[in-house]
Design an enzyme around this catalytic site. Sequence first.
Site, PDB file in Angstrom:
ATOM      1  N   SER A  29       0.802  -1.229   0.000  1.00 48.78           N
ATOM      2  CA  SER A  29       0.000   0.000   0.000  1.00 48.78           C
ATOM      3  C   SER A  29       0.832   1.276   0.000  1.00 48.78           C
ATOM      4  O   SER A  29       0.335   2.331  -0.377  1.00 48.78           O
ATOM      5  CB  SER A  29      -0.949   0.020   1.201  1.00 48.78           C
ATOM      6  OG  SER A  29      -0.226   0.212   2.391  1.00 48.78           O
ATOM      7  N   LYS A  79       0.548   4.336   6.660  1.00 50.87           N
ATOM      8  CA  LYS A  79      -0.069   5.178   5.628  1.00 50.87           C
ATOM      9  C   LYS A  79       0.419   6.611   5.795  1.00 50.87           C
ATOM     10  O   LYS A  79       0.966   6.993   6.814  1.00 50.87           O
ATOM     11  CB  LYS A  79      -1.605   5.184   5.746  1.00 50.87           C
ATOM     12  CG  LYS A  79      -2.270   3.836   5.770  1.00 50.87           C
ATOM     13  CD  LYS A  79      -2.264   3.136   4.447  1.00 50.87           C
ATOM     14  CE  LYS A  79      -3.012   1.808   4.604  1.00 50.87           C
ATOM     15  NZ  LYS A  79      -2.757   0.910   3.524  1.00 50.87           N
TER      16      LYS A  79
END
Length: 143
Positions: A29, A79
């Site tokens: 990700s 993230k």
Amino acid sequence: MGYLIAGVLVAAVLVARRLLVVVQVAGTSMTPAYHPGDRVLVRRGGAGRLRRGQVVVFQSAHMWGLAPPRLGATDWFIKRVAAIPGETVPDSVAARVDAPPGSLVPARRLVVLGDNPASRDSRAWGYVPYDRVLGVVIHRMPS
């Protein structure tokens, strides 16, 4: 003198362990910034000083509300912060959080996005609660 130096070193190690933690990246990700297997140094805490663009490690969405973050757990995500409280909710997240255009991120919530467009992030789960943030990535460790 030797005992003093040893004592100072032990104290420094104990303080460092309370402030820093090494986390291994799993998944794609955050590619191209971070790849599976990369290790990153994370400064614990500091959720109140977060800024857009910083990379954070936080407890995964399925654990929210079940238990406080704990070390040793395998449920940490990494993230990039896309918006902090008081900033405008990004269009890509607005529908997920039922925010009309121009809405602001509420207090003690974050919007996070992976660098990889196929990332599961706030576009899938909505806001991340501040109390689920382990800390901010400050360095990629040498492989």
